[in-house]
Motif scaffolding. Structure first.
Motif, short mmCIF file in Angstrom:
data_model
loop_
_atom_site.label_atom_id
_atom_site.label_comp_id
_atom_site.label_asym_id
_atom_site.label_seq_id
_atom_site.Cartn_x
_atom_site.Cartn_y
_atom_site.Cartn_z
N UNK A 1 0.84 -1.20 0.00
CA UNK A 1 0.00 0.00 0.00
C UNK A 1 0.88 1.25 0.00
N UNK A 2 0.61 2.20 -0.90
CA UNK A 2 1.45 3.40 -0.95
C UNK A 2 1.39 4.25 0.31
N UNK A 3 0.23 4.32 0.95
CA UNK A 3 0.13 5.08 2.19
C UNK A 3 0.95 4.47 3.30
N UNK A 4 0.94 3.13 3.38
CA UNK A 4 1.74 2.45 4.39
C UNK A 4 3.23 2.64 4.12
N UNK A 5 3.62 2.56 2.84
CA UNK A 5 5.02 2.80 2.49
C UNK A 5 5.41 4.23 2.84
N UNK A 6 4.51 5.17 2.62
CA UNK A 6 4.79 6.57 2.98
C UNK A 6 5.05 6.70 4.48
N UNK A 7 4.27 5.98 5.30
CA UNK A 7 4.51 5.99 6.75
C UNK A 7 5.92 5.48 7.06
N UNK A 8 6.34 4.42 6.37
CA UNK A 8 7.67 3.86 6.60
C UNK A 8 8.76 4.84 6.19
N UNK A 9 8.58 5.46 5.03
CA UNK A 9 9.57 6.41 4.54
C UNK A 9 9.69 7.59 5.51
N UNK A 10 8.56 8.09 5.97
CA UNK A 10 8.58 9.20 6.93
C UNK A 10 9.26 8.80 8.24
N UNK A 11 8.93 7.62 8.73
CA UNK A 11 9.53 7.15 9.99
C UNK A 11 11.03 7.00 9.84
N UNK A 12 11.47 6.49 8.69
CA UNK A 12 12.90 6.33 8.44
C UNK A 12 13.61 7.68 8.35
N UNK A 13 12.99 8.63 7.69
CA UNK A 13 13.60 9.96 7.58
C UNK A 13 13.69 10.65 8.93
N UNK A 14 12.63 10.55 9.71
CA UNK A 14 12.63 11.15 11.05
C UNK A 14 13.70 10.50 11.93
N UNK A 15 13.78 9.17 11.87
CA UNK A 15 14.79 8.45 12.66
C UNK A 15 16.20 8.84 12.26
N UNK A 16 16.39 9.15 11.00
CA UNK A 16 17.70 9.51 10.50
C UNK A 16 18.10 10.95 10.73
N UNK A 17 17.14 11.78 11.15
CA UNK A 17 17.44 13.19 11.33
C UNK A 17 17.42 13.63 12.78
N UNK A 18 17.10 12.71 13.70
CA UNK A 18 17.04 13.08 15.11
C UNK A 18 18.42 13.37 15.67
#
Length: 197
Positions: free
Chosen positions: A180-197
């Motif tokens: 699902x594209x929305x679910x993938x978007x959640x993963x991408x956002x979570x990964x980006x946030x985790x990488x910028x903390x």
């Protein structure tokens, strides 16, 4: 919020390509246009407290994005803003409460549940992981990284589901095999946030 907005704009084509497999292919376009407006309006949002700021973002998303993404994402930010009302900073428990409120709003607005092959299938496990980390007293960076891993795994597993909500539900069994594209978007956002903390 700025990381979320920039990430959605940067991934417009990727999200559209995912959506084109079983949907109408406009998911990335809709999100990118909405978050471009958020970024353009950035300095004008009320910053008297976090709830007011998120409420402004919610209004932008719900009023300026077409299709189903505007109401869904706008509702999510609006529900989260109610938890953040009056706060100048957030504790881990606040973040969990905001995500739970957003989830409830999405379910109410879109009529979706877990297992329907929507962004909820990544958002709920992500929230569960954050809540577990907060309760354990884990370091925020470790919580974010763990939640990103959980979100990615959950998002990829949506490829085994049959879509029961949104445009992809019209394709029935043909929606099986792609995430699902929305679910993938959640993963991408979570990964980006985790990488910028």
């Amino acid at each position: 919020m700025k990381t979320i907005a920039q990430t959605c704009v940067e991934n417009e084509t990727y999200f559209c390509d995912l959506d084109a497999v079983a949907g109408d292919g406009d998911f990335g376009y809709s999100l990118a246009r909405g978050f471009e407006i958020v970024l353009e309006s950035w300095e004008g949002y009320d910053r008297s407290d976090l709830g007011s700021f998120l409420g402004g973002v919610a209004l932008t998303m719900s009023s300026r994005i077409g299709g189903s993404s505007g109401p869904i994402w706008g509702t999510a930010f609006l529900r989260a803003s109610s938890v953040a009302r009056g706060k100048q900073q957030l504790e881990g428990a606040d973040v969990v409460a905001m995500l739970r409120a957003a989830t409830e709003g999405i379910m109410a607005r879109g009529g979706a549940s877990l297992g329907d092959k929507t962004l909820l299938d990544a958002l709920v496990p992500l929230t569960d992981a954050i809540e577990a980390g907060v309760r354990a007293g884990s370091d925020p960076k470790a919580i974010a990284k763990s939640a990103a891993v959980v979100a990615r795994d959950a998002a990829e597993r949506t490829s085994t589901l049959t879509a029961r909500r949104g445009r992809a539900s019209y394709t029935g069994e043909r929606s099986v095999g792609s995430p699902d594209p929305g679910a993938i978007a959640m993963a991408v956002l979570a990964e980006r946030i985790a990488g910028t903390r």
